[in-house]
Design a protein around this motif. Structure first.
Motif, PDB file in Angstrom:
ATOM      1  N   MET A  68     -13.074   4.049  28.051  1.00  0.00           N
ATOM      2  CA  MET A  68     -12.857   5.472  27.776  1.00  0.00           C
ATOM      3  C   MET A  68     -13.034   5.757  26.283  1.00  0.00           C
ATOM      4  O   MET A  68     -12.720   4.921  25.439  1.00  0.00           O
ATOM      5  N   SER A  69     -13.512   6.946  25.971  1.00  0.00           N
ATOM      6  CA  SER A  69     -13.706   7.353  24.580  1.00  0.00           C
ATOM      7  C   SER A  69     -12.432   7.962  24.009  1.00  0.00           C
ATOM      8  O   SER A  69     -11.576   8.466  24.738  1.00  0.00           O
ATOM      9  N   ARG A  70     -12.317   7.918  22.697  1.00  0.00           N
ATOM     10  CA  ARG A  70     -11.268   8.628  21.971  1.00  0.00           C
ATOM     11  C   ARG A  70     -11.888   9.901  21.415  1.00  0.00           C
ATOM     12  O   ARG A  70     -12.995   9.878  20.884  1.00  0.00           O
ATOM     13  N   LEU A  71     -11.176  11.021  21.544  1.00  0.00           N
ATOM     14  CA  LEU A  71     -11.769  12.327  21.278  1.00  0.00           C
ATOM     15  C   LEU A  71     -10.815  13.190  20.463  1.00  0.00           C
ATOM     16  O   LEU A  71      -9.604  13.182  20.690  1.00  0.00           O
ATOM     17  N   ALA A  72     -11.369  13.953  19.532  1.00  0.00           N
ATOM     18  CA  ALA A  72     -10.636  15.019  18.841  1.00  0.00           C
ATOM     19  C   ALA A  72     -11.376  16.327  19.079  1.00  0.00           C
ATOM     20  O   ALA A  72     -12.568  16.432  18.778  1.00  0.00           O
ATOM     21  N   ILE A  73     -10.671  17.303  19.637  1.00  0.00           N
ATOM     22  CA  ILE A  73     -11.235  18.624  19.912  1.00  0.00           C
ATOM     23  C   ILE A  73     -10.669  19.605  18.890  1.00  0.00           C
ATOM     24  O   ILE A  73      -9.450  19.676  18.703  1.00  0.00           O
ATOM     25  N   PHE A  74     -11.545  20.357  18.252  1.00  0.00           N
ATOM     26  CA  PHE A  74     -11.146  21.280  17.195  1.00  0.00           C
ATOM     27  C   PHE A  74     -11.296  22.729  17.626  1.00  0.00           C
ATOM     28  O   PHE A  74     -12.294  23.106  18.250  1.00  0.00           O
ATOM     29  N   ASP A  75     -10.338  23.538  17.230  1.00  0.00           N
ATOM     30  CA  ASP A  75     -10.552  24.972  17.120  1.00  0.00           C
ATOM     31  C   ASP A  75     -11.530  25.191  15.956  1.00  0.00           C
ATOM     32  O   ASP A  75     -11.737  24.289  15.134  1.00  0.00           O
ATOM     33  N   LEU A  76     -12.098  26.385  15.854  1.00  0.00           N
ATOM     34  CA  LEU A  76     -13.059  26.657  14.780  1.00  0.00           C
ATOM     35  C   LEU A  76     -12.445  27.516  13.671  1.00  0.00           C
ATOM     36  O   LEU A  76     -12.133  27.023  12.589  1.00  0.00           O
ATOM     37  N   SER A 129      -4.626  10.907  27.290  1.00  0.00           N
ATOM     38  CA  SER A 129      -3.889  10.058  26.351  1.00  0.00           C
ATOM     39  C   SER A 129      -4.727   9.649  25.148  1.00  0.00           C
ATOM     40  O   SER A 129      -4.180   9.197  24.133  1.00  0.00           O
ATOM     41  N   ASP A 130      -6.043   9.805  25.244  1.00  0.00           N
ATOM     42  CA  ASP A 130      -6.947   9.436  24.149  1.00  0.00           C
ATOM     43  C   ASP A 130      -7.527  10.660  23.444  1.00  0.00           C
ATOM     44  O   ASP A 130      -8.483  10.541  22.672  1.00  0.00           O
ATOM     45  N   THR A 131      -6.948  11.841  23.705  1.00  0.00           N
ATOM     46  CA  THR A 131      -7.498  13.089  23.179  1.00  0.00           C
ATOM     47  C   THR A 131      -6.481  13.803  22.302  1.00  0.00           C
ATOM     48  O   THR A 131      -5.300  13.892  22.650  1.00  0.00           O
ATOM     49  N   LEU A 132      -6.956  14.324  21.175  1.00  0.00           N
ATOM     50  CA  LEU A 132      -6.175  15.196  20.298  1.00  0.00           C
ATOM     51  C   LEU A 132      -6.803  16.580  20.300  1.00  0.00           C
ATOM     52  O   LEU A 132      -8.025  16.708  20.347  1.00  0.00           O
ATOM     53  N   PHE A 133      -5.965  17.601  20.217  1.00  0.00           N
ATOM     54  CA  PHE A 133      -6.460  18.958  19.965  1.00  0.00           C
ATOM     55  C   PHE A 133      -5.982  19.348  18.576  1.00  0.00           C
ATOM     56  O   PHE A 133      -4.780  19.320  18.293  1.00  0.00           O
ATOM     57  N   VAL A 134      -6.918  19.728  17.712  1.00  0.00           N
ATOM     58  CA  VAL A 134      -6.600  20.106  16.335  1.00  0.00           C
ATOM     59  C   VAL A 134      -6.755  21.615  16.218  1.00  0.00           C
ATOM     60  O   VAL A 134      -7.851  22.150  16.414  1.00  0.00           O
ATOM     61  N   GLY A 135      -5.650  22.311  15.914  1.00  0.00           N
ATOM     62  CA  GLY A 135      -5.709  23.761  15.863  1.00  0.00           C
ATOM     63  C   GLY A 135      -4.704  24.357  14.908  1.00  0.00           C
ATOM     64  O   GLY A 135      -3.900  23.640  14.297  1.00  0.00           O
ATOM     65  N   ASP A 136      -4.758  25.694  14.802  1.00  0.00           N
ATOM     66  CA  ASP A 136      -3.958  26.385  13.787  1.00  0.00           C
ATOM     67  C   ASP A 136      -3.130  27.530  14.345  1.00  0.00           C
ATOM     68  O   ASP A 136      -2.586  28.318  13.568  1.00  0.00           O
ATOM     69  N   SER A 137      -3.029  27.654  15.673  1.00  0.00           N
ATOM     70  CA  SER A 137      -2.389  28.843  16.231  1.00  0.00           C
ATOM     71  C   SER A 137      -1.586  28.512  17.478  1.00  0.00           C
ATOM     72  O   SER A 137      -1.735  27.438  18.077  1.00  0.00           O
ATOM     73  N   ALA A 174      -3.498  22.973  24.194  1.00  0.00           N
ATOM     74  CA  ALA A 174      -3.227  21.535  24.211  1.00  0.00           C
ATOM     75  C   ALA A 174      -2.188  21.192  25.272  1.00  0.00           C
ATOM     76  O   ALA A 174      -2.349  20.219  26.032  1.00  0.00           O
ATOM     77  N   ARG A 175      -1.137  21.987  25.331  1.00  0.00           N
ATOM     78  CA  ARG A 175      -0.077  21.729  26.313  1.00  0.00           C
ATOM     79  C   ARG A 175      -0.620  21.834  27.738  1.00  0.00           C
ATOM     80  O   ARG A 175      -0.335  20.983  28.594  1.00  0.00           O
ATOM     81  N   ALA A 176      -1.421  22.862  28.000  1.00  0.00           N
ATOM     82  CA  ALA A 176      -1.968  23.055  29.345  1.00  0.00           C
ATOM     83  C   ALA A 176      -2.925  21.939  29.740  1.00  0.00           C
ATOM     84  O   ALA A 176      -3.040  21.602  30.925  1.00  0.00           O
ATOM     85  N   ALA A 177      -3.620  21.367  28.746  1.00  0.00           N
ATOM     86  CA  ALA A 177      -4.566  20.280  29.021  1.00  0.00           C
ATOM     87  C   ALA A 177      -3.889  18.917  29.057  1.00  0.00           C
ATOM     88  O   ALA A 177      -4.529  17.923  29.425  1.00  0.00           O
ATOM     89  N   GLY A 178      -2.631  18.858  28.640  1.00  0.00           N
ATOM     90  CA  GLY A 178      -1.911  17.592  28.641  1.00  0.00           C
ATOM     91  C   GLY A 178      -2.316  16.658  27.528  1.00  0.00           C
ATOM     92  O   GLY A 178      -2.244  15.432  27.684  1.00  0.00           O
ATOM     93  N   VAL A 179      -2.720  17.242  26.373  1.00  0.00           N
ATOM     94  CA  VAL A 179      -3.155  16.413  25.243  1.00  0.00           C
ATOM     95  C   VAL A 179      -2.275  16.694  24.030  1.00  0.00           C
ATOM     96  O   VAL A 179      -1.608  17.726  23.943  1.00  0.00           O
ATOM     97  N   ALA A 180      -2.281  15.770  23.085  1.00  0.00           N
ATOM     98  CA  ALA A 180      -1.476  15.910  21.876  1.00  0.00           C
ATOM     99  C   ALA A 180      -2.088  16.955  20.947  1.00  0.00           C
ATOM    100  O   ALA A 180      -3.311  17.079  20.848  1.00  0.00           O
ATOM    101  N   LEU A 181      -1.222  17.688  20.255  1.00  0.00           N
ATOM    102  CA  LEU A 181      -1.656  18.687  19.283  1.00  0.00           C
ATOM    103  C   LEU A 181      -1.413  18.186  17.871  1.00  0.00           C
ATOM    104  O   LEU A 181      -0.328  17.683  17.560  1.00  0.00           O
ATOM    105  N   VAL A 182      -2.423  18.342  17.018  1.00  0.00           N
ATOM    106  CA  VAL A 182      -2.252  18.189  15.574  1.00  0.00           C
ATOM    107  C   VAL A 182      -2.442  19.581  14.981  1.00  0.00           C
ATOM    108  O   VAL A 182      -3.526  20.166  15.074  1.00  0.00           O
ATOM    109  N   ALA A 183      -1.377  20.135  14.407  1.00  0.00           N
ATOM    110  CA  ALA A 183      -1.395  21.511  13.908  1.00  0.00           C
ATOM    111  C   ALA A 183      -1.701  21.524  12.417  1.00  0.00           C
ATOM    112  O   ALA A 183      -0.999  20.876  11.632  1.00  0.00           O
ATOM    113  N   VAL A 184      -2.744  22.258  12.034  1.00  0.00           N
ATOM    114  CA  VAL A 184      -3.078  22.398  10.614  1.00  0.00           C
ATOM    115  C   VAL A 184      -2.345  23.616  10.064  1.00  0.00           C
ATOM    116  O   VAL A 184      -2.217  24.639  10.740  1.00  0.00           O
TER     117      VAL A 184
END
Length: 209
Positions: free
Chosen positions: A1-9, A154-162, A169-179
């Motif tokens: 499985m890949s490790r992924l970070a998904i960003f808001d823009l 478990s291998d995905t982060l969501f990076v966002g500001d809002s 992130a919560r609905a997708a079941g992934v960890a949030l990193v808040a900027v």
């Protein structure tokens, strides 16, 4: 499985408020409406172009469709006039050890145009815009990106500001990193459930390795 970070823009990767505000006020002026202040427009950003313009023309709801068309034409031509990556973001992306993707409520073609214009489009495996999947906080776009890359929650982060990103992130079941440099305050993000905060791109880079 890949490790992924998904960003808001907007507000996470790029500071785009000046160009968004200029295009909103262009549309309002063309329709004979008074301009909105930059801080007002900043507060309207984050839930897609239609809601941005709906808030801008309120209470003149009947002007939404022409305002949206005027905004889109102007913004397409001027979306890179003053929009910039936040400081340190380019280096953080370059040093990432994860696959990277973008899930934004901005129209997908505009998101890709901005990323290309800023020289970072090649860093991202995929981009999903607000006209290509249900708008956040619906997690469908995030789940689609995870499926494309082959990343488990478990291998995905969501990076966002809002709060919208926190809910996604919560609905997708992934960890949030808040900027903390974006559109939402630390207090707003904490109230939305964020527990991991980064104050600059150097701190963010540690989560992308």
């Amino acid at each position: 499985m890949s490790r992924l970070a998904i960003f808001d823009l907007d507000g996470t990767l790029v500071d785009s408020v000046d160009d968004l505000a200029a295009s909103v006020n262009h549309a309002l002026a063309a329709l004979g409406l008074p301009p909105r202040r930059r801080d007002e427009i900043r507060g309207f950003v984050g839930e897609g172009a239609r809601l941005l313009l709906a808030r801008a023309v309120a209470p003149r709801d009947e002007l939404l469709e022409p305002a949206l068309a005027l905004w889109r034409e102007h913004y397409d031509a001027h979306c890179l006039d003053r929009t910039r990556l936040f400081p340190g973001v380019e280096a953080a992306l370059a040093g990432a050890g994860r696959a990277l993707a973008v899930h934004t409520n901005k129209p997908g073609a505009l998101a890709r145009k901005i990323l290309a214009g800023l020289g970072v489009a090649g860093r991202f495996a995929a981009v999903v815009g607000g006209d290509e999947a249900p708008r956040k906080p619906d997690p469908a776009g995030t789940l689609e990106l995870m499926a494309r890359v082959g990343a488990a929650p478990s291998d995905t982060l969501f990076v966002g500001d809002s709060r919208i990103d926190a809910a996604t992130a919560r609905a997708a079941g992934v960890a949030l990193v808040a900027v903390t440099w974006g559109l939402g305050s630390r207090a707003e993000l904490a109230a939305a459930g964020a527990t991991v905060f980064v104050d600059d791109a150097g701190e963010l880079a540690a989560y992308l390795r």
